[in-house]
Design an enzyme around this catalytic site. Structure first.
Site, short mmCIF file in Angstrom:
data_model
loop_
_atom_site.label_atom_id
_atom_site.label_comp_id
_atom_site.label_asym_id
_atom_site.label_seq_id
_atom_site.Cartn_x
_atom_site.Cartn_y
_atom_site.Cartn_z
N GLY A 2 7.26 -9.30 74.20
CA GLY A 2 6.01 -9.32 73.45
C GLY A 2 6.26 -9.45 71.97
CB CYS A 3 4.55 -7.86 69.10
SG CYS A 3 4.75 -7.61 67.32
CG PHE A 4 8.95 -10.88 66.42
CD1 PHE A 4 8.13 -10.26 65.48
CD2 PHE A 4 9.10 -12.25 66.34
CE1 PHE A 4 7.50 -10.98 64.49
CE2 PHE A 4 8.47 -12.99 65.35
CZ PHE A 4 7.66 -12.34 64.42
CD1 TRP A 5 7.18 -7.55 63.50
CD2 TRP A 5 5.20 -6.52 63.72
NE1 TRP A 5 6.27 -8.23 62.73
CE2 TRP A 5 5.04 -7.62 62.84
CE3 TRP A 5 4.09 -5.75 64.01
CZ2 TRP A 5 3.83 -7.93 62.25
CZ3 TRP A 5 2.88 -6.06 63.42
CH2 TRP A 5 2.76 -7.14 62.55
N PRO A 7 10.59 -4.51 69.55
CG PRO A 7 10.44 -6.23 71.12
CD PRO A 7 9.67 -5.55 70.02
#
Length: 157
Positions: A2-5, A7
């Site tokens: 999902g959103c890379f922030w 992870p």
């Protein structure tokens, strides 16, 4: 995932991770150096992703895969929580045949851990293509802003 922030935040805190970079990959062949706005338009077919450099003497690829599986919902198609779009798809981008083999084995392992055996894992396992670093303001976003994402982190070390 999902959103890379989120992870990036999770993986950057793990012993053995040398560096992380958020960006875009899995794009259409004619897509070159896409912007965040272009990726969000779904016209590029890029996925938000993180590039991870790690020390295999401190953490294995298999352990990285376990962190991947436990920190998102791999059964959702083109979404994670409230984030919807092809850029939020669940994907593993491998660099060589050994990584591909381990990724496929980990997908099978995690399928057996699902409570509902009828649910399918939507995670794609694809050969890595060109990775484009995201804009500077996305790098280390949660550390910079103190904001939190909707996904709860599970860290093993």
């Amino acid at each position: 995932m999902g959103c890379f922030w989120q992870p990036q935040y999770i993986f950057s805190k793990i012993k053995g991770i040398v560096s992380t970079c958020v960006g875009y990959t899995g794009c259409l062949p004619n897509c070159v150096n896409p912007s965040y706005e272009e990726v969000c338009s779904s016209s590029t077919e890029c996925a938000e992703a993180i590039e991870i450099t790690f020390n295999p003497e401190e953490i294995t690829y298999s352990e990285l895969l376990d962190l991947f599986w436990v920190n998102h919902n791999p059964t959702q198609i083109n979404r994670q929580g409230p984030d919807v779009g092809t850029q939020y798809r669940s994907a593993i981008f491998y660099h060589n045949e050994e990584q591909k083999t381990q990724a496929l084995a980990s997908k099978t392992k995690w399928k057996f851990r699902l409570k509902d055996k009828k649910v399918k894992i939507a995670t794609e396992i694809t050969k890595a293509s060109k990775f484009y670093s995201a804009e500077d303001y996305h790098q280390g976003y949660l550390d910079k802003t103190g904001r939190a994402c909707h996904i709860s982190a599970r860290v093993f070390n």
